[in-house]
Scaffold this active site. Structure first.
Site, mmCIF file in Angstrom:
data_model
loop_
_atom_site.group_PDB
_atom_site.id
_atom_site.type_symbol
_atom_site.label_atom_id
_atom_site.label_comp_id
_atom_site.label_asym_id
_atom_site.label_seq_id
_atom_site.Cartn_x
_atom_site.Cartn_y
_atom_site.Cartn_z
ATOM 1 N N GLU A 272 0.880 -1.168 0.000
ATOM 2 C CA GLU A 272 0.000 0.000 0.000
ATOM 3 C C GLU A 272 0.914 1.212 0.000
ATOM 4 O O GLU A 272 1.564 1.515 0.999
ATOM 5 C CB GLU A 272 -0.911 0.021 1.225
ATOM 6 C CG GLU A 272 -1.860 1.204 1.235
ATOM 7 C CD GLU A 272 -2.520 1.411 2.575
ATOM 8 O OE1 GLU A 272 -2.769 2.587 2.924
ATOM 9 O OE2 GLU A 272 -2.773 0.433 3.286
ATOM 10 N N CYS A 306 -2.660 8.227 3.550
ATOM 11 C CA CYS A 306 -2.469 7.766 2.175
ATOM 12 C C CYS A 306 -3.699 8.019 1.312
ATOM 13 O O CYS A 306 -3.584 8.204 0.105
ATOM 14 C CB CYS A 306 -2.099 6.294 2.154
ATOM 15 S SG CYS A 306 -3.343 5.211 2.890
#
Length: 522
Positions: A272, A306
């Site tokens: 990720e 994120c």
């Protein structure tokens, strides 16, 4: 320069933080390997500092190749037993871990704020979300190995899943407690053992999580913790032959390095990575709700998220008014001590990260954008920066292409749907995207065209644990969430049982030809 108001009185969070610094942190942080708290074999340490004022928070054992090797071997040995533990027992243990996380929620929140600079108002949910992650996968542990029945003519095929083995988990410095549970819980539920290497900028909560799992009765060696730097401990973990897979959350460039390091041992990887996520606002949207979502998704969690919507693409007819409203809200956001419940934005995690974020203020001016709000450091100590909005931006500017990872928003106008989609996709990343429109047909059409792993329509990021979480392009590989996590932590095996009705091909049953010596030599 905006100043931070000093609190008139110390509130309970600050008092607890002082107590934790005297007790939990004064003696330093150690590794947890094979069920034992140990120092680095070489005796090395590094310092962790609080971003509130950059004062020394604690010393941390600095792991290296020898420490990683010890942890990997402990995980390998423990795997031989843990993989045989039934799903019901794994469920019981993971629920016990969740219980203990909830019981220590206040301590977790304060330590997370002290270590990362995240506002306590958001870290209050760190324990809740961490416990939810463990409970979610606890309940799936009994069925983790389940497969499918796939009958075929003459055969009964069935699949099953088996844990891949010891895995490495490398977690980032933003909301580290929650993200650690997000990776570790499914690994344990699947029957894997873990070597966890947390980010060196925020090591504290990883130690607390290891304590909790040990207290819950997790067998020795099933979870191991090694602190250290990426270029030493992290590299050793990604290269170790006993580690079967690496789950990593962090920067895209680091993900590329991990893939290279793990190539020789054919490591399975789950990444990720970075994002430059667009939020697209059409003129027909509910602009009040869109405004709330836009402001929340870039300025909450200090912008160190994120999935933050760091580019806002606004239709031309509403651009000036909508960006003016964003600027007004940004100027009203309270920046201050993260332990103060009234604070909305705390300090950035590290002085180096502060320098990086602030470098984009000059870049914006050089490229011709306008700083409509913020664009300055706040206070003279600590890593505080004002919530910032860039207007008059183009998508080819650095501020629109590069991940800043701070409370900084770039606003870009668009004329129509085609241009909006082109702008939204014109970055190297593809983690998340957000769309605001009341046109149902456009919503589906636009969502299908977006190059992103996750898309929210008329909403901020609202996580639903069974759904897949992950990105495309330079934002990552693989998916977390639901059974998608088991696809990474487990191998799928097919078993084919013949029903005895098929005929196998027969070779070598006829009369062999006679070959003379001359013919054999020809």
């Amino acid at each position: 320069m905006t100043q931070i108001d000093a609190p008139q009185t110390r509130h309970p969070n600050q008092l607890l933080a002082e107590e934790l610094r005297r007790t939990r942190l004064a003696g330093g942080l150690r590794h947890f390997i094979g069920g034992q708290w140990v120092d680095s074999q070489g005796g090395a340490t590094f310092e962790a500092h609080s971003p509130i004022d950059n004062s020394l928070l604690t010393t941390v054992a600095r792991g290296d190749e020898a420490d990683i090797d010890r942890a990997a071997r402990a995980a390998h040995d423990a795997f031989q037993l843990w993989k045989e533990v039934g799903g019901a027992e794994r469920r019981r243990l993971l629920h016990k871990i969740a219980d203990l996380i909830e019981a220590r929620a206040g301590e977790i929140a304060v330590l997370e704020s002290l270590d990362t600079g995240q506002a306590i108002r958001f870290m209050k949910s760190a324990a809740t979300r961490g416990a939810e992650n463990f409970r979610f996968y606890a309940d799936r542990a009994p069925g983790a190995g389940d497969g499918q029945s796939l009958p075929a003519p003459g055969f009964l095929n069935y699949t099953l899943r088996q844990p891949i083995g010891p895995v490495g988990v490398i977690t980032p410095w933003n909301t580290p407690f929650m993200l650690s549970t997000w990776k570790i819980a499914p690994a344990l539920a699947a029957g894997c053992t873990v070597v966890h290497k947390p980010a060196e900028w925020s090591p504290v909560s990883a130690t607390l999580l290891a304590e909790i799992m040990d207290e819950a009765g997790l067998p020795a060696g099933v979870h191991n913790l090694v602190h250290g730097l990426g270029e030493s401990a992290g590299k050793a973990l990604t290269e170790h032959p006993l580690i079967q897979a690496i789950a990593f959350v962090g920067e895209t460039t680091t993900g590329s390095a991990i893939m290279r390091q793990g190539a020789q041992t054919l490591k399975r990887v789950h990444f990720e990575l970075g994002g430059k996520n667009p939020v697209v606002v059409f003129g027909d949207a509910d602009l009040d709700r869109a405004l709330d979502a836009v402001v929340f998704m870039i300025y909450s969690l200090n912008g160190e998220r994120c999935t933050s919507s760091s580019r806002v693409l606004v239709q031309e007819g509403i651009y000036d008014e909508f960006t003016a409203r964003i600027a007004e809200r940004a100027r009203n956001i309270r920046v201050g001590d993260p332990l103060d419940p009234e604070t909305e934005i705390g300090p950035l995690v590290h002085p180096r990260h502060l320098e990086k974020v602030m470098s984009y203020f000059g870049a914006a001016r050089e490229e011709g954008a306008t700083i409509a709000a913020g664009g300055e450091r706040v206070g003279e100590s600590g890593n505080y920066v004002s919530p910032t909005l860039f207007t008059g931006a183009r998508n080819d500017m650095r501020i629109a292409q590069e991940e800043i990872f701070g409370p900084v928003l770039t606003a870009i106008p668009f004329s129509d749907e085609a241009e909006a989609l082109s702008l939204a996709n014109d970055v190297q990343y593809g983690l998340a995207a957000y769309l605001w429109t009341n046109d149902l047909t456009r919503a589906h059409r636009f969502a299908h065209g977006l190059q992103a792993g996750m898309i929210w329509v008329n909403s901020e990021n609202v996580r639903h644990l069974p759904t897949p979480f992950g990105g495309v392009k330079n934002s990552g590989i693989g998916r977390d969430g639901g059974d998608y996590s088991f696809d990474f932590y487990m191998e799928t095996k097919n078993v084919a049982i013949s029903l005895g009705t098929h005929k196998a091909a027969r070779l070598g049953v006829g009369t062999p030809p006679v070959v003379t010596p001359r013919e054999a030599g020809e």
